[in-house]
Design an enzyme around this catalytic site. Sequence first.
Site, short mmCIF file in Angstrom:
data_model
loop_
_atom_site.label_atom_id
_atom_site.label_comp_id
_atom_site.label_asym_id
_atom_site.label_seq_id
_atom_site.Cartn_x
_atom_site.Cartn_y
_atom_site.Cartn_z
N GLY A 173 63.03 85.51 7.49
CA GLY A 173 63.39 85.84 9.33
C GLY A 173 63.58 84.12 10.04
O GLY A 173 63.82 84.58 11.04
N GLU A 222 58.68 79.04 11.96
CA GLU A 222 58.59 80.32 11.76
C GLU A 222 58.98 81.75 12.92
O GLU A 222 59.34 81.29 13.47
CB GLU A 222 56.45 80.50 12.15
CG GLU A 222 56.42 81.36 10.33
CD GLU A 222 56.75 82.26 10.27
OE1 GLU A 222 57.75 82.72 10.58
OE2 GLU A 222 56.05 83.27 9.44
N ASP A 223 59.35 82.80 12.67
CA ASP A 223 60.82 83.21 13.17
C ASP A 223 59.32 84.40 14.46
O ASP A 223 59.55 83.84 15.52
CB ASP A 223 60.90 84.33 12.48
CG ASP A 223 60.53 85.48 11.76
OD1 ASP A 223 58.83 85.43 11.32
OD2 ASP A 223 60.55 86.10 11.27
N ASP A 235 52.67 86.84 14.24
CA ASP A 235 52.02 87.91 14.85
C ASP A 235 50.49 88.19 14.63
O ASP A 235 49.65 87.57 15.58
CB ASP A 235 52.93 89.42 14.39
CG ASP A 235 52.24 90.41 14.46
OD1 ASP A 235 51.94 91.29 15.28
OD2 ASP A 235 51.86 92.20 13.51
N PHE A 252 57.80 95.97 17.94
CA PHE A 252 58.18 95.65 16.74
C PHE A 252 59.65 95.34 17.35
O PHE A 252 60.35 95.78 18.19
CB PHE A 252 58.38 96.52 15.75
CG PHE A 252 58.89 95.40 14.45
CD1 PHE A 252 57.49 95.27 13.62
CD2 PHE A 252 59.96 95.73 14.08
CE1 PHE A 252 58.12 94.90 13.04
CE2 PHE A 252 60.52 95.94 12.83
CZ PHE A 252 58.82 94.91 12.10
N VAL A 253 59.76 93.87 17.11
CA VAL A 253 61.18 93.09 17.45
C VAL A 253 61.92 92.75 16.25
O VAL A 253 61.18 92.75 15.14
CB VAL A 253 61.18 92.40 18.44
CG1 VAL A 253 60.39 92.86 19.83
CG2 VAL A 253 60.21 91.15 17.94
N ASP A 271 63.74 91.15 11.22
CA ASP A 271 64.49 92.70 10.41
C ASP A 271 63.44 93.61 10.89
O ASP A 271 62.11 93.35 10.99
CB ASP A 271 64.95 92.01 9.18
CG ASP A 271 62.92 92.04 8.18
OD1 ASP A 271 62.48 91.46 8.21
OD2 ASP A 271 62.89 92.71 7.67
N ARG A 285 69.30 91.15 11.49
CA ARG A 285 68.98 90.06 11.26
C ARG A 285 70.07 89.59 11.94
O ARG A 285 69.85 87.97 12.32
CB ARG A 285 68.28 89.52 9.80
CG ARG A 285 67.27 89.79 8.84
CD ARG A 285 67.73 89.45 7.37
NE ARG A 285 66.44 89.35 6.61
CZ ARG A 285 65.01 89.31 7.14
NH1 ARG A 285 64.26 89.01 8.09
NH2 ARG A 285 64.24 90.28 6.02
#
Length: 180
Positions: free
Chosen positions: A44, A99-100, A103, A153-154, A160, A166
């Site tokens: 990600g 990191e993307d 969470d 959820f994005v 993804d 992506r």
Amino acid sequence: MEQDLKKILIDEKQIMERVQELGREISSQYPPETDLIMVCILRGAVVFLSDLARSIDRPVTFDFMEVSSYGEGTESTGVVRIIKDLGENIQGRHVLIVEDIIDTGQTLKYVVDVLKTRKPASIKTVTLLDKPERRVTKQIKVDFNGFEVPDEFVVGYGLDYAQKYRNLPYIAVLKPEAYS
Ligand code: IMP
Ligand code: MG
């Protein structure tokens, strides 16, 4: 693809501006000529890494680590494992983990704990997105954060759902119907 999206949360221009700012912020935290190793968490964070690296005014190298906590779903399983380890020895080096999204925080905590045992000179963390409402790990501290996002959820800009979306140039909220 667009019909699966509920709304655009962060557009391309906002991302680019914030990534430039993050690059300046990060650069200012290291003395000039500090060699940085940017550790990209696959898959990600790849898109973010490539833009962020070009906004950092320090000598950088890249390395990659793939960890898994998800499978194909949208909920973290909490069990993190290394799928692909780093290629380089990080002992004595300045590590920036890229990191993307954070969470629950379990993935980043695991990666930081593992890399710390390898005795780097320093470890800092940068994430494009942060979902603070979902955090279960209190011990995790993120040094640089692009945007806070709500508990939805994005996808897009590297993120993804089941490996799709992506390549969207923006961050969007996925319609719940698209994954239920
Ligand atoms: P954590 O361990 O719960 O913090 O999960 C972090 C990882 O889950 C990230 O590296 C992402 O790959 C993935 N993830 C968490 N939330 C989202 C999301 O909203 N969209 C896409 N991927 C997500
Ligand atoms: Mg993912």
